[in-house]
Design a protein around this motif. Structure first.
Motif, mmCIF file in Angstrom:
data_model
loop_
_atom_site.group_PDB
_atom_site.id
_atom_site.type_symbol
_atom_site.label_atom_id
_atom_site.label_comp_id
_atom_site.label_asym_id
_atom_site.label_seq_id
_atom_site.Cartn_x
_atom_site.Cartn_y
_atom_site.Cartn_z
ATOM 1 N N GLY A 42 0.810 -1.217 0.000
ATOM 2 C CA GLY A 42 0.000 0.000 0.000
ATOM 3 C C GLY A 42 0.839 1.259 0.000
ATOM 4 O O GLY A 42 1.913 1.313 0.607
ATOM 5 N N PHE A 43 0.305 2.288 -0.668
ATOM 6 C CA PHE A 43 0.979 3.584 -0.756
ATOM 7 C C PHE A 43 -0.033 4.693 -0.505
ATOM 8 O O PHE A 43 -1.145 4.659 -1.032
ATOM 9 C CB PHE A 43 1.607 3.785 -2.138
ATOM 10 C CG PHE A 43 2.614 2.735 -2.509
ATOM 11 C CD1 PHE A 43 3.937 2.876 -2.127
ATOM 12 C CD2 PHE A 43 2.229 1.605 -3.213
ATOM 13 C CE1 PHE A 43 4.873 1.901 -2.448
ATOM 14 C CE2 PHE A 43 3.157 0.626 -3.545
ATOM 15 C CZ PHE A 43 4.485 0.779 -3.158
ATOM 16 N N SER A 44 0.366 5.682 0.275
ATOM 17 C CA SER A 44 -0.511 6.813 0.548
ATOM 18 C C SER A 44 -0.537 7.762 -0.635
ATOM 19 O O SER A 44 0.274 7.669 -1.567
ATOM 20 C CB SER A 44 -0.034 7.564 1.798
ATOM 21 O OG SER A 44 1.182 8.246 1.506
ATOM 22 N N ALA A 45 -1.460 8.727 -0.594
ATOM 23 C CA ALA A 45 -1.601 9.691 -1.683
ATOM 24 C C ALA A 45 -0.332 10.502 -1.902
ATOM 25 O O ALA A 45 -0.072 10.963 -3.011
ATOM 26 C CB ALA A 45 -2.781 10.615 -1.398
ATOM 27 N N GLY A 46 0.466 10.660 -0.858
ATOM 28 C CA GLY A 46 1.703 11.414 -0.984
ATOM 29 C C GLY A 46 2.730 10.755 -1.893
ATOM 30 O O GLY A 46 3.713 11.398 -2.295
ATOM 31 N N MET A 47 2.503 9.502 -2.246
ATOM 32 C CA MET A 47 3.424 8.773 -3.118
ATOM 33 C C MET A 47 3.000 8.841 -4.583
ATOM 34 O O MET A 47 3.566 8.158 -5.435
ATOM 35 C CB MET A 47 3.497 7.306 -2.683
ATOM 36 C CG MET A 47 3.977 7.102 -1.254
ATOM 37 S SD MET A 47 5.696 7.622 -1.027
ATOM 38 C CE MET A 47 6.529 6.416 -2.046
ATOM 39 N N TYR A 48 2.035 9.690 -4.896
ATOM 40 C CA TYR A 48 1.458 9.738 -6.241
ATOM 41 C C TYR A 48 2.511 9.933 -7.331
ATOM 42 O O TYR A 48 2.573 9.168 -8.302
ATOM 43 C CB TYR A 48 0.423 10.857 -6.304
ATOM 44 C CG TYR A 48 -0.191 11.066 -7.663
ATOM 45 C CD1 TYR A 48 -1.144 10.190 -8.162
ATOM 46 C CD2 TYR A 48 0.168 12.162 -8.453
ATOM 47 C CE1 TYR A 48 -1.721 10.380 -9.413
ATOM 48 C CE2 TYR A 48 -0.398 12.361 -9.699
ATOM 49 C CZ TYR A 48 -1.343 11.471 -10.170
ATOM 50 O OH TYR A 48 -1.899 11.656 -11.413
ATOM 51 N N SER A 49 3.340 10.941 -7.201
ATOM 52 C CA SER A 49 4.329 11.233 -8.249
ATOM 53 C C SER A 49 5.317 10.091 -8.423
ATOM 54 O O SER A 49 5.698 9.749 -9.555
ATOM 55 C CB SER A 49 5.071 12.533 -7.923
ATOM 56 O OG SER A 49 4.185 13.630 -7.937
ATOM 57 N N GLU A 50 5.734 9.492 -7.312
ATOM 58 C CA GLU A 50 6.660 8.372 -7.387
ATOM 59 C C GLU A 50 6.029 7.180 -8.113
ATOM 60 O O GLU A 50 6.671 6.503 -8.919
ATOM 61 C CB GLU A 50 7.094 7.955 -5.981
ATOM 62 C CG GLU A 50 7.905 8.990 -5.234
ATOM 63 C CD GLU A 50 9.388 8.854 -5.557
ATOM 64 O OE1 GLU A 50 9.731 8.183 -6.543
ATOM 65 O OE2 GLU A 50 10.179 9.426 -4.803
ATOM 66 N N LEU A 51 4.767 6.929 -7.830
ATOM 67 C CA LEU A 51 4.085 5.802 -8.461
ATOM 68 C C LEU A 51 3.887 6.028 -9.963
ATOM 69 O O LEU A 51 4.010 5.103 -10.758
ATOM 70 C CB LEU A 51 2.739 5.567 -7.780
ATOM 71 C CG LEU A 51 2.822 5.013 -6.352
ATOM 72 C CD1 LEU A 51 1.488 5.152 -5.646
ATOM 73 C CD2 LEU A 51 3.265 3.554 -6.352
ATOM 74 N N LEU A 52 3.603 7.251 -10.339
ATOM 75 C CA LEU A 52 3.420 7.545 -11.757
ATOM 76 C C LEU A 52 4.706 7.351 -12.552
ATOM 77 O O LEU A 52 4.655 7.124 -13.758
ATOM 78 C CB LEU A 52 2.932 8.984 -11.951
ATOM 79 C CG LEU A 52 1.448 9.263 -11.763
ATOM 80 C CD1 LEU A 52 1.131 10.681 -12.227
ATOM 81 C CD2 LEU A 52 0.585 8.270 -12.513
ATOM 82 N N SER A 53 5.843 7.433 -11.890
ATOM 83 C CA SER A 53 7.127 7.316 -12.589
ATOM 84 C C SER A 53 7.603 5.874 -12.712
ATOM 85 O O SER A 53 8.660 5.619 -13.295
ATOM 86 C CB SER A 53 8.192 8.147 -11.870
ATOM 87 O OG SER A 53 8.521 7.571 -10.616
ATOM 88 N N LEU A 54 6.848 4.900 -12.184
ATOM 89 C CA LEU A 54 7.274 3.511 -12.224
ATOM 90 C C LEU A 54 7.306 2.978 -13.654
ATOM 91 O O LEU A 54 6.422 3.267 -14.458
ATOM 92 C CB LEU A 54 6.326 2.640 -11.388
ATOM 93 C CG LEU A 54 6.333 2.857 -9.883
ATOM 94 C CD1 LEU A 54 5.282 1.980 -9.225
ATOM 95 C CD2 LEU A 54 7.708 2.582 -9.294
ATOM 96 N N THR A 55 8.316 2.192 -13.939
ATOM 97 C CA THR A 55 8.437 1.529 -15.245
ATOM 98 C C THR A 55 9.074 0.156 -15.034
ATOM 99 O O THR A 55 9.591 -0.144 -13.958
ATOM 100 C CB THR A 55 9.321 2.341 -16.217
ATOM 101 O OG1 THR A 55 10.612 2.522 -15.624
ATOM 102 C CG2 THR A 55 8.703 3.691 -16.521
ATOM 103 N N GLY A 56 9.059 -0.663 -16.065
ATOM 104 C CA GLY A 56 9.781 -1.929 -16.040
ATOM 105 C C GLY A 56 9.135 -2.991 -15.177
ATOM 106 O O GLY A 56 8.085 -2.800 -14.579
ATOM 107 N N ASP A 57 9.802 -4.135 -15.102
ATOM 108 C CA ASP A 57 9.287 -5.283 -14.368
ATOM 109 C C ASP A 57 9.566 -5.217 -12.873
ATOM 110 O O ASP A 57 9.113 -6.081 -12.121
ATOM 111 C CB ASP A 57 9.899 -6.576 -14.929
ATOM 112 C CG ASP A 57 9.355 -6.905 -16.313
ATOM 113 O OD1 ASP A 57 8.161 -6.634 -16.541
ATOM 114 O OD2 ASP A 57 10.111 -7.417 -17.149
#
Length: 222
Positions: free
Chosen positions: A162-177
């Motif tokens: 789980g990730f809080s809303a504060g992690m939004y930008s980090e999650l959007l930048s995820l790529t790869g396996d």
């Protein structure tokens, strides 16, 4: 029994309740169902295999629906029909095979973007049909206190994460396996201990599917 054993120093309609206490808007469960399942040697996609009176994907989604948490399924056209058989079409995001080939990180980012106003997100791979509703609820509740949380069994980290809303930008930048592993490595995280071994179990092979078929009845009785 579920308990937090380690601590770390969007609007949705559903609210999460724990021990009768309203914890505020619930995080959205992102069900990641866009992988090719290339290790599965059986006939057809592993998520479409029969399990518990449904399919692997259907069983996973059933547990999420039982939890009462909002969800979004990120999948491909090949699995879209099965997903919409179980959940509302508005809760299914279909990405192209080319997008899916960019890895789990890209799939997670697509789900986060689709539910950008959520209070947080729980990432649940669709090939983990033994993760029960109580585990999902417990991990969601832990997000009220910490930014990054995960289910664990006997100290071993599993899913959901789980990730809080504060992690939004980090999650959007995820790529790869790699998925979200780099975020777990970068930020302090909370483990939510559970007696449920299903948080460590995914289906990759035919023998995994046989094991899931043997384990699921016991889970359903709990």
């Amino acid at each position: 029994m579920l308990r937090v054993i380690a601590s770390a120093s969007g609007t949705v309609a559903t609210e999460h309740h724990k021990d009768g206490e309203v914890m505020g808007p619930a995080p959205v469960v992102i069900v990641v169902a866009a992988g090719r399942g290339s290790r599965f040697a059986g006939r057809g996609h592993k998520l479409l295999q029969a399990l518990g009176g449904s399919t692997v994907l259907g069983t996973t989604l059933g547990h999420v629906l039982e939890s009462g948490l909002p969800l979004v399924v990120v999948t491909t056209e090949a699995l879209g029909a099965e997903a919409t058989r179980i959940v509302a079409r508005r809760d299914v995001i279909v990405i192209s095979e080319a997008e899916a080939a960019r890895g789990m990180g890209h799939t997670i980012a697509a789900g986060v973007q689709a539910r950008s106003q959520a209070s947080g997100w729980l990432v649940l791979p669709a090939d983990m049909p033994l993760v029960g509703a109580p585990v999902l609820q417990a991990v969601a509740g832990a997000l009220a206190r910490d930014a990054v949380v995960f289910a664990q069994h006997h100290g071993r980290r599993g899913h959901p994460v789980g990730f809080s809303a504060g992690m939004y930008s980090e999650l959007l930048s995820l790529t790869g396996d790699e998925g979200a592993r780099r975020l777990l490595a970068r930020y302090p995280a909370v483990g939510v201990e559970t007696e449920d071994p299903g948080v460590l179990f995914d289906i990759d092979t035919e023998s995994d599917l046989d094991a899931a078929r043997a384990m699921l009845p016991a889970l359903c009785r709990e």
